[in-house]
Design an enzyme around this catalytic site. Structure first.
Site, PDB file in Angstrom:
ATOM      1  N   GLY A  85      -1.997 -54.382  27.920  1.00  0.00           N
ATOM      2  CA  GLY A  85      -2.082 -54.444  26.624  1.00  0.00           C
ATOM      3  C   GLY A  85      -0.574 -54.455  25.876  1.00  0.00           C
ATOM      4  O   GLY A  85       0.359 -55.340  26.662  1.00  0.00           O
ATOM      5  N   SER A  86      -0.371 -53.969  25.150  1.00  0.00           N
ATOM      6  CA  SER A  86       0.817 -54.137  24.065  1.00  0.00           C
ATOM      7  C   SER A  86       1.887 -53.792  24.796  1.00  0.00           C
ATOM      8  O   SER A  86       3.184 -53.929  24.278  1.00  0.00           O
ATOM      9  CB  SER A  86       0.497 -53.714  22.638  1.00  0.00           C
ATOM     10  OG  SER A  86      -0.543 -54.261  21.982  1.00  0.00           O
ATOM     11  N   THR A  87       1.723 -52.851  25.730  1.00  0.00           N
ATOM     12  CA  THR A  87       3.034 -52.375  26.170  1.00  0.00           C
ATOM     13  C   THR A  87       3.683 -53.207  26.872  1.00  0.00           C
ATOM     14  O   THR A  87       4.845 -52.997  27.537  1.00  0.00           O
ATOM     15  CB  THR A  87       2.778 -50.892  27.241  1.00  0.00           C
ATOM     16  OG1 THR A  87       1.862 -51.501  28.304  1.00  0.00           O
ATOM     17  CG2 THR A  87       1.972 -49.959  26.539  1.00  0.00           C
ATOM     18  N   PHE A  88       2.988 -54.375  27.220  1.00  0.00           N
ATOM     19  CA  PHE A  88       3.544 -55.492  28.082  1.00  0.00           C
ATOM     20  C   PHE A  88       4.671 -56.335  27.110  1.00  0.00           C
ATOM     21  O   PHE A  88       5.241 -57.244  27.628  1.00  0.00           O
ATOM     22  CB  PHE A  88       2.534 -56.534  28.653  1.00  0.00           C
ATOM     23  CG  PHE A  88       2.870 -57.213  29.654  1.00  0.00           C
ATOM     24  CD1 PHE A  88       3.647 -57.227  30.964  1.00  0.00           C
ATOM     25  CD2 PHE A  88       2.563 -58.652  29.410  1.00  0.00           C
ATOM     26  CE1 PHE A  88       3.833 -57.984  31.678  1.00  0.00           C
ATOM     27  CE2 PHE A  88       2.935 -59.546  30.258  1.00  0.00           C
ATOM     28  CZ  PHE A  88       3.452 -59.460  31.701  1.00  0.00           C
TER      29      PHE A  88
END
Lengths: 385, 621
Positions: free
Chosen positions: B318-321
């Site tokens: 998700g956005s942690t990427f």
């Protein structure tokens, strides 16, 4: 030297003189041999006189006294009662067939109140006496005649058949072989032994299928290849050979025999006591005992040959051969040379009957020695005693 | 008398022949003795020793596993057993009657004991009961005079101080199975246990030690007579982990029954301070033997208590990427920190519309703002410009797409997709739309929580390829030595690229408009930076989007979003990195970020405590 003619010149001794003439060196050798047995029984019990050594010493003590009584008894008395004794023992043998009780899977004992008698053991001595008496009465010509040999053959065969039916292969073997030796010493022609031998070989397969019991056959089969049955009958032979072999030249030391003390060795106090000796004292110990036996045997032959009466000679040879057979069969058995037939090591193995039989025999031998200069006529049956 | 002398001569001749024959036979005996006792003696000595000597193995005590502060995590407990030796007990039934006044024996147990008494040799001890408590041991000892043949026997069993809290790290030990036999006789000992999972498995050889032996003399029945020789074994080596026991327990208890994973590691050394996967199982019960029902309930649990999610759970990041995507774009030069992208709530590619998580959009944003707000449209555009190959390459530099080599069994490699992979695995060419999806960490890409923590550590430590590890020392066939203290090698990222991304991550937590502002750490020296992530596990249909996307709390558990958070602290001097994944937990900022905040605060609190108490390390046994 005494003259050869007539009863008048027969030497006569008092009891004291007889004791003086007793073959004391022989008695000492017997005691030394028996003492080796005591030591081994002490070791077998894990360093205790109980339960075997003390009782064996007691038996030996009493037995030696009896032996001396037998020894100082005039040889002519033994000549006179030879047949009577033989028939009494034969009757006892028949009795075990009828009334004997079953012990160790074989009927061998007959009970006389507090102690049990094994008639087959007594027969070893009775047979020697009876055969000696029979051949004492025969001339060279007599011995050469076939029919002259029939009565002694019957005398041997009847008890042999009774004993093998008990069944006791070892005793039968000893009885027959000792008898053969007496026949041989009495002068029976060589070719007759060869003929008998040939007949025996031919009849062996017959015996295999008729007389021998399964366990006896098993023993013979196991003997031929002990490794096939390491936990059954072959176990004894293998463990015995391991014990012997691991003893090496000087042995593991008194009471240090691992095979014996950890119970890998069966019946170490009786039939396999030689193995224990050889394990703890090695080749040196084993040969020492054999050397003692050789001395005793040599004296036995000398005594037999130096007797001036034929009865004494034959008794001497009969006792000596019987003694030898005990030694040879037992030692050959524990070393895996012959099947396990259950013959004790003379003077050493724990056991009363064999000890008494042997000392009885040695008593006769010593009697032959004391009375060696007495001449007894062929027709003389010792009736004057 | 002439006839008698003739007879005498014949007798003498025959007697001498007999004597000669006997001499020969006795010589045979002597020869045989010589053969057995001298020629073959050596062979028989060996056989006699084989008869009497038994070799008994002495199992070595298994090495302890301790935490970074040398506090025990797994050790060996005395296991008291009561045994009965029938030979000494004589009347076994009566002795058992008396014994049952102290330890209750069911009729079934009694039958088993009596059956064994009958079957085994009288001197063989028979186990009456295992795992006695102290009271029972004491009462039996006191009553020894009345209990002939009853003995207390001490064995060792593995004991895990914290059961479920550390189960996924430590693993467990159990009996050796047939195919695990290697020829090491130790493994064939009844009751011997080896590591089956976790650290117990990876460091099994070191922990196992080597067995000693005792030579005993036995008799023909197998009874031991005495000990001849004893060779002590080598006890198992103690394995010191980088785990902080207190932190590990804190996190495990914090997560409770949530299906979640947390990894905390040192950004410089790669030391893993905590690796928690919940729910978990009790390794102590594995050691004792699990009932069928317990086993069934473990494997049928949808929250997979037997799976170590930290290393074997694979999730879209998700956005942690997004930090990795940003760095790939900066690296390729398709954006600068100042490049602005306008977010109107969605972007179009062909006929497909790609939505931002914020309906209505963020308006114009630069890189730092895009990270702070986690704007999807910004990263769709950046991903489109960068291309999947460059994104994939950067992802791999941060440790995605391959195993990191943590010293635990079962680590998964995740997946960094590209055109080649898709042709091979799915059989169709890569679509540009898939690049856009990859730009916000969704689609085919899969990562493990450990990889997320490592990515964060590599961001926070100034772009160094730190590798995670669980032990303070290196175990190799040559021996045990500490890991070198040098910094890991550089990933070759320009410092200005890194610092702009890190600034964005600081804002995520510390700017009032950041997605995790509510989860900031207020202690100034412990402040954290991070990135939230919320991963859809279902497809949102167009109809649903029009009528309003369903809230997570209205969905069944298994359709709710995964909540993710990666972070590090303190943000001005990074020391610890964390990744939090809560399966079906809802939003990254609402669920995962507060967890990360509490854990990082606890991490720093504990670290401060130990920093102060150094160099005198506390030793708790």
């Amino acid at each position: 030297m005494y003259s050869h003619d007539g009863l008048l010149s027969q030497p006569k001794f008092s009891i004291g003189q007889k004791l003086l003439h007793l073959h004391w060196l022989y008695v000492i050798l017997l005691t030394i041999t028996a003492s080796i047995g005591f030591a081994m029984l002490y070791s077998a019990a894990g360093g205790d006189f109980d339960p075997w050594a003390s009782r064996q010493m007691m038996r030996f003590g009493i037995g030696v006294l009896g032996m001396i009584v037998v020894a100082i008894t005039d040889i002519r008395v033994w000549l006179r009662y030879a047949y009577g004794f033989y028939f009494i023992v034969l009757a006892l043998l028949v009795a075990v067939e009828v009334a004997g009780f079953v012990g160790m899977g074989a009927q061998r004992w007959i009970s006389f109140g507090i102690f049990n008698v094994q008639p087959s053991e007594l027969m070893k001595v009775a047979m020697v006496l009876a055969l000696a008496r029979y051949f004492h009465g025969g001339s060279i010509e007599d011995v050469g005649r076939i029919f002259y040999l029939v009565p002694p053959l019957v005398m041997v065969v009847v008890p042999a058949v009774l004993i093998i039916r008990q069944p006791d292969l070892g005793t039968t073997l000893m009885l027959v072989l000792a008898s053969v030796a007496i026949f041989f010493a009495a002068g029976v022609r060589m070719w007759k032994f060869m003929l008998a031998g040939a007949v025996g070989l031919i009849s062996a397969p017959v015996a295999w299928f008729t007389i021998l019991r399964d366990y006896q056959k098993q023993r013979i089969l196991t003997f031929i290849n002990p490794e096939t049955d390491t936990l059954g009958s072959g176990y004894h032979i293998i463990q015995s050979k391991i014990a012997l072999g691991s003893g090496g030249m000087f042995g593991k030391g008194f009471m240090q025999g691992t095979q014996s003390h950890l119970n890998f060795l069966p019946e170490k106090q009786t039939d396999f006591i030689f193995t224990m000796l050889a394990e703890e004292f090695g080749l040196v110990g084993g040969l020492t005992l054999i050397a003692l036996y050789v001395l005793l045997l040599a004296y036995g032959f000398i005594i037999a040959m130096s007797s001036r009466n034929h009865f004494g000679r034959l008794v001497g040879i009969g006792v000596t051969v019987t003694f030898f057979l005990y030694i040879f069969i037992n030692i050959a058995m524990v070393m895996g040379l012959i099947p396990v037939v259950g013959v004790p090591l003379p003077l050493v193995s724990y056991g009363g009957t064999a000890m008494l039989t042997l000392l009885f025999g040695f008593g006769l031998l010593l009697s032959v020695h004391i009375h060696r200069d007495i001449t007894i006529g062929r027709r003389d049956s010792g009736d004057e005693f | 008398m002439h006839r008698d002398s003739e007879r005498h001569k014949l007798f003498t001749r025959r007697a001498l022949m007999l004597a000669g024959g006997k001499t020969v036979l006795l010589s045979v005996l002597a020869g045989r003795m010589y053969y057995l006792q001298v020629v073959e003696s050596e062979r028989y000595v060996t056989l006699a020793d084989e008869n009497r000597i038994n070799l008994r193995l002495l199992p070595p005590p298994r090495g302890r596993i301790v935490d970074r502060h040398a506090r025990p995590m797994a050790d060996n407990q005395q296991n008291y057993r009561v045994v009965i030796i029938p030979e000494q007990a004589q009347d076994v039934e009566r002795t058992l009657d008396r014994l049952s006044l102290i330890v209750s024996l069911s009729p079934g147990e009694r039958r088993r004991i009596l059956r064994e008494v009958k079957r085994k040799r009288a001197f063989v001890p028979i186990t009456v009961r295992e795992n006695l408590d102290w009271r029972e041991v004491a009462r039996i000892e006191v009553n020894t005079p009345d209990l002939p043949g009853v003995l207390i026997d001490v064995g060792q069993s593995r004991n895990y101080k914290s059961g479920p809290e550390t189960a996924h790290v430590l693993g467990y030990v159990a009996s050796v199975s047939e195919k695990e036999l290697t020829g090491d006789p130790l493994l064939e000992l009844p009751g011997f246990r080896i590591g089956k999972a976790g650290v117990e498995k990876v460091y099994d050889l070191a922990l196992r030690g080597s067995g000693g032996s005792s030579q005993v003399e036995v008799n023909a029945l197998g009874r031991v007579i005495r000990e001849l020789n004893r060779q002590e074994g080598q006890p198992g080596t103690e394995v010191r982990l980088t785990i902080d026991r207190d932190l590990q327990n804190y996190i495990a208890n914090y997560l409770g029954n949530e299906s979640a994973s947390v990894v905390v590691m040192d950004v410089h050394s790669g030391e893993v301070l905590a690796l928690v996967s919940s729910p978990s199982f009790d390794p102590n019960s594995f050691n004792k033997g699990l009932s069928q029902a317990e086993w069934e309930s473990l494997i049928s649990n949808p929250r997979a208590p037997l799976t170590n999610k930290s290393i074997a759970g694979q999730y879209a990041p998700g956005s942690t990427f997004k930090p990795a995507v940003a760095l790939a774009a900066l690296d390729k030069g398709v954006i600068t920190p100042e490049t602005k992208v306008h977010c109107g709530g969605s972007t179009k590619l062909g006929n497909t519309e790609f939505h931002c998580w914020k309906k209505g959009g963020h308006g114009p944003l630069d890189l730092r703002g895009a990270i702070e707000h986690s704007c999807d449209v910004y990263f769709y555009e950046v991903a489109r410009r960068t291309g999947i190959d460059r994104i994939g390459a950067m992802a791999r530099r941060f440790g995605f797409g391959d195993q990191l080599g943590l010293d635990l069994p079962g680590e998964k490699s995740g997946l960094v997709p590209d055109n080649k992979w898709k042709m091979g695995a799915i059989g169709s060419p890569w679509q540009l739309g898939e690049t856009l999806i990859a730009g916000i960490g969704q689609g085919y890409i899969l990562t493990t929580p450990l990889q997320l923590a490592v990515m964060t550590a590599r961001l926070a430590n100034g772009g160094r390829a730190v590798k995670p590890r669980l032990t303070t020392d290196q175990f190799s066939p040559e021996g045990v030595q500490p890991y070198p203290t040098d910094e890991a090698e550089s990933l070759g990222l320009p410092p200005d690229h890194l610092s702009i991304v890190l600034k964005g991550m600081e804002d995520v937590v510390n700017a009032p408009t950041g997605t995790a502002y509510r989860s900031r750490i207020k202690e100034p020296e412990w402040r954290m930076a991070g990135k939230t992530g919320t991963v859809q596990v279902r497809r949102i249909s167009k109809a649903e989007r029009e009528t309003g996307v369903l809230k997570n709390k209205d969905l069944p558990w298994e359709e709710r979003d995964h909540a993710l958070f990666v972070g590090y602290a303190p943000f001005d001097k990074p020391r610890f990195a964390i990744s939090v994944v809560v399966e079906h937990g809802g939003g990254g900022s609402s669920t995962a970020a507060p967890i990360a905040r509490d854990i990082l605060r606890e991490t720093q609190r504990l670290a401060a405590k130990h920093d102060v108490s150094n160099p005198v390390e506390e030793q708790e046994i």
